[in-house]
Design a protein around this motif. Structure first.
Motif, mmCIF file in Angstrom:
data_model
loop_
_atom_site.group_PDB
_atom_site.id
_atom_site.type_symbol
_atom_site.label_atom_id
_atom_site.label_comp_id
_atom_site.label_asym_id
_atom_site.label_seq_id
_atom_site.Cartn_x
_atom_site.Cartn_y
_atom_site.Cartn_z
ATOM 1 N N UNK A 45 0.830 -1.214 0.000
ATOM 2 C CA UNK A 45 0.000 0.000 0.000
ATOM 3 C C UNK A 45 0.857 1.255 0.000
ATOM 4 N N UNK A 48 2.222 1.969 -3.318
ATOM 5 C CA UNK A 48 1.191 2.443 -4.257
ATOM 6 C C UNK A 48 0.688 3.833 -3.888
ATOM 7 N N UNK A 49 0.975 4.282 -2.670
ATOM 8 C CA UNK A 49 0.609 5.650 -2.299
ATOM 9 C C UNK A 49 -0.684 5.796 -1.540
ATOM 10 N N UNK A 50 -1.086 4.746 -0.866
ATOM 11 C CA UNK A 50 -2.320 4.833 -0.090
ATOM 12 C C UNK A 50 -2.132 5.836 1.055
ATOM 13 N N UNK A 72 -0.816 9.013 -5.947
ATOM 14 C CA UNK A 72 -1.092 7.625 -6.328
ATOM 15 C C UNK A 72 -1.286 7.457 -7.836
ATOM 16 N N UNK A 80 3.810 1.915 -11.963
ATOM 17 C CA UNK A 80 3.670 1.060 -10.784
ATOM 18 C C UNK A 80 2.248 0.504 -10.749
ATOM 19 N N UNK A 81 2.146 -0.803 -10.651
ATOM 20 C CA UNK A 81 0.827 -1.431 -10.645
ATOM 21 C C UNK A 81 0.662 -2.266 -9.388
ATOM 22 N N UNK A 82 -0.497 -2.107 -8.749
ATOM 23 C CA UNK A 82 -0.805 -2.926 -7.581
ATOM 24 C C UNK A 82 -1.997 -3.816 -7.899
ATOM 25 N N UNK B 432 -9.251 5.173 -4.398
ATOM 26 C CA UNK B 432 -7.852 4.744 -4.455
ATOM 27 C C UNK B 432 -7.652 3.698 -5.552
ATOM 28 N N UNK B 435 -7.377 5.528 -8.691
ATOM 29 C CA UNK B 435 -6.104 6.251 -8.765
ATOM 30 C C UNK B 435 -4.968 5.295 -9.069
ATOM 31 N N UNK B 436 -5.013 4.115 -8.474
ATOM 32 C CA UNK B 436 -3.952 3.149 -8.692
ATOM 33 C C UNK B 436 -3.906 2.697 -10.149
ATOM 34 N N UNK B 437 -4.970 2.949 -10.872
ATOM 35 C CA UNK B 437 -4.959 2.607 -12.296
ATOM 36 C C UNK B 437 -4.643 3.827 -13.156
#
Lengths: 251, 481
Positions: A45, A48-50, A72, A80-82, B432, B435-437
């Protein structure tokens, strides 16, 4: 590609990461293992920038840039992919529509032209084949009513679409039966190349039979306490985590 | 928390897009309301005696009525004597065709994105444009006329088609129906009239665009749609107003009369000025909309996207009188900042095997209050009737409110009523995930909200749906919590 130095983070008053050091080079697969509550998902997390996690120290350099400075969405746009442990449902928004928005925002950020419907569809068809996902699933509302396996497969499909440089798979094996696990792992393996890197966060060795890591790190109490090759995972599987805890206690 | 607040503060960073006004010369009535004002309005419109009598009767009724207090909204008392009830852009004579219309007026509508110059006839939408109190131009009239369709301003209909107006005016919403309907009946200024003859399928969308321009002016338009046996029409309504510090009153009445096998679709995108973030200014929108499904198998669908107004009080309803008739209500109501909305529908089942469907999507942000109020009444004779209601509320931030007031009366045992309700919050998790995408926060909110409202937006004609989607995103910009 990724260099984590003495990374510390907390949520509220609770310190979770206590100085993580990790170097990841292009083409490598790193597995992060550890008992429950050791900080594995937190690490994912934070990378990923949470925002609910506060970084209290250390640095993360990603392709020569300070990753922690990015929002994020910009981290995602930087590659960067989570893959989420619990993918989120968004009612009324199909995966296709969602991916089209994502792909085009990323392209815009990179100064590339946005894809029109036809080119997007072409790209999608190609990636669908790669990760063996059915279009009917992609037409449905994102993750809504998906089985555990469908959700994870959808994550890997998105990963294929976005072609990240650094992929972080957070407990991707949780909730998967063996067949689904194989399909997901095969998707990940197909996406591997010498320019990208993967961090696999997992509790069990099982997934690592299919996604074979170059390095295995054991996270305990917010620190990497042991690193080794893929055989370390097997040792953990055989002996459990207690001996690690004992080693740490002795040291 | 501090981040939430900061984001919520940013809500107001976007100004209301249609907040300009045009310096049009106007011919206005003096402030206040009495029988003389009613006579003044009627005279300015060259109305026949029967129309004046009808207005006066409504005025006398209204004078004895009191303003309803049951809606879940609060506002300072309205001084009905401080409002101008008639304001018309000044024109030397009634324009005969578009070339005679004041170019400033045409510009006004072009700013709104409505082309009255039939150049853009490709859009395939016939428009009746109402500014302040009068209808200024109606497009595509001749083409529609060939099919026997009447689409004109209400004033013109009073003069040209008195037999139809006499027959249907007040037949669905009687002047005594409620306080604001009575007020409208007394002082209604203009609006649109639409008549679709037997068996005719109207080949284009009919559209009315309402704009309040003059200050201190109330707008009281009246729309009447009569759909003869087996006919079909899709009708669109859009609204904007300039930004003003004072609240302005808007009290409209819409009546739809559907005969046997007729199908009427009525879509609204309401974007009156909502007031500023402290709740100063904005339109008080008190509207009565009702359809009578008089004939067997008739069908009326209401679709509304409500994003504007300081206060919205509106319940587009269907009286399902004909056997097998059906009514639908699809609604997205968005409130932000200090806006208040109390909106919903009434489905009155009278005929046998009548059906109704209600899909209401409320979105509340800022410090706004959003209420759904709906009544489903299945009468004794309405055997085998069905209703399905779905009321969803979406909350953004922690300072807004969502309320649901369903009223259900079923008087027979062969009918079936279903009611589903959900309340959800746009989650940090959803944002979030987007955003993560690589999707920024604003786009994420737009995506989530449009997904949430999709079932309703899908009911809108294509070009309206696109506009509505943009409007939703604009209204909620930055309001993540």
């Amino acid at each position: 590609m990724l260099s984590i130095k003495n990374l510390q983070a907390r949520i509220g008053d609770k310190q979770i990461l206590n100085g993580i050091n990790l170097d990841v080079k292009p083409g490598e697969v790193h597995a992060i293992m550890g008992p429950n509550g050791s900080g594995k998902s937190t690490l994912a997390s934070v990378l990923a920038g949470r925002e609910e996690f506060e970084v209290t120290g250390g640095e993360v350099v990603y392709n020569g840039k300070d990753l922690l400075e990015f929002s994020p969405e910009d981290r995602a746009r930087e590659g960067v992919f989570l893959a989420f442990q619990y993918p989120v449902e968004i009612p009324g928004v199909s995966t296709i529509n969602f991916m089209k928005t994502a792909v085009n925002q990323i392209r815009k950020y990179r100064g590339q032209e946005t894809l029109d419907a036809v080119s997007f569809l072409g790209l999608m068809k190609e990636k669908m084949k790669l990760v063996e996902i059915d279009q009917s699933l992609l037409n449905r509302s994102l993750n809504e009513g998906f089985s555990g396996g469908e959700k994870k497969r959808n994550e890997i499909f998105q990963m294929a679409m976005l072609e990240p440089k650094l992929s972080i798979l957070d407990e991707t094996d949780s909730g998967l039966d063996i067949d689904a696990l194989k399909i997901v792992a095969s998707g990940v393996n197909k996406l591997r190349n010498s320019n990208n890197a993967t961090i696999v966060v997992t509790h069990y060795q099982r997934l690592l039979e299919y996604i074979v890591p170059d390095f295995v790190h054991v996270l305990y109490k917010g620190k990497i306490v042991k690193s080794g090759g893929k055989e370390l995972a097997l040792e953990l599987e055989a002996k459990g985590y207690d001996w690690i805890k004992d080693e740490v206690a002795v040291a | 928390m501090s981040k939430d607040n900061q984001l919520l503060e940013e809500l107001t960073s976007r100004e209301y897009e249609h907040g300009w006004n045009v310096a049009l010369e106007t011919d206005s009535a003096p402030k206040g309301l009495n029988e003389d004002i009613v006579r003044f309005i009627s005279e300015r419109k060259n109305e026949p005696e029967w129309m004046l009598e009808w207005r006066l009767k409504a005025f006398r009724l209204w004078s004895k009525m009191t303003e309803p207090k049951w809606p879940n909204v609060t506002y300072p008392a309205i001084n009905y004597q401080d409002i101008i009830y008639y304001s018309a852009p000044k024109q030397s004579a009634k324009p005969k065709n578009l070339e005679d219309v004041d170019p400033e007026l045409i510009k006004t509508f072009e700013k709104l994105g409505i082309s009255l110059t039939e150049q853009k006839r490709l859009t395939g939408v016939a428009v009746d444009a109402v500014i302040d109190s009068v209808s200024v131009a109606t497009t595509f009239k001749e083409k529609l006329g060939e099919l026997g369709i009447i689409f004109c301003s209400f004033s013109e209909a009073v003069r040209e088609h008195p037999e139809l107006i006499k027959k249907y005016l007040g037949s669905v919403v009687p002047m005594s129906d409620n306080y604001f309907a009575a007020l409208n009946s007394a002082v209604f200024s203009d609006g649109s009239f639409c008549y679709i003859p037997k068996g005719v399928r109207c080949p284009m969308e009919l559209s009315t665009y309402f704009r309040i321009n003059a200050a201190n002016t109330g707008q009281f338009e009246r729309t009447l749609i009569v759909a003869e046996e087996g006919s079909y029409v899709s009708y669109l309504e859009g609204c904007t107003a300039p930004m003003r510090d004072e609240n302005q009153l808007h009290a409209a009445v819409v009546e739809i009369y559907a005969m046997k096998d007729a199908h009427v679709k009525y879509s609204t995108v309401q974007n009156w000025y909502p007031g500023d973030k402290e709740g100063k200014g904005g339109i008080y929108n008190f509207v009565t909309k009702r359809a009578l499904c008089a004939g067997d198998n008739s069908k009326v669908s209401w679709t509304q996207v409500e994003t504007g107004s300081a206060i919205t009080w509106k319940y587009p309803s269907c009286v399902l009188k004909g056997d097998n008739s059906s009514g639908e209500f699809y609604s997205v109501a968005v409130t932000n900042n200090m806006q208040q909305a109390d909106t919903g529908t009434k489905m009155i089942h009278i005929g046998k095997n009548t059906k109704s469907r209600i899909v209401s999507k409320g979105i509340s942000a800022g410090k706004s209050q959003n209420s759904y109020r709906g009544q489903v009444h299945i009468m004794k004779r309405a055997e085998g009737s069905r209703n399905f209601s779905q009321c969803d509320s979406l909350l953004m931030g922690d300072q807004c409110g969502a309320h649901t007031f369903p009223y259900i009366d079923v008087e027979n045992s062969t009918s079936k009523v279903e009611h589903e309700a959900t309340t959800s919050k746009i989650g940090e998790d959803q944002i979030f995930y987007c955003q993560q995408r690589g999707i920024d926060e604003e786009s994420a909110v737009a995506l989530i909200v449009n997904g949430y409202a999709k079932e309703v937006l899908n009911q809108l004609p294509m070009e309206f749906a696109v506009e509505a989607q943009k409007l939703l995103a604009l209204t909620l910009e930055g309001s993540v919590g």
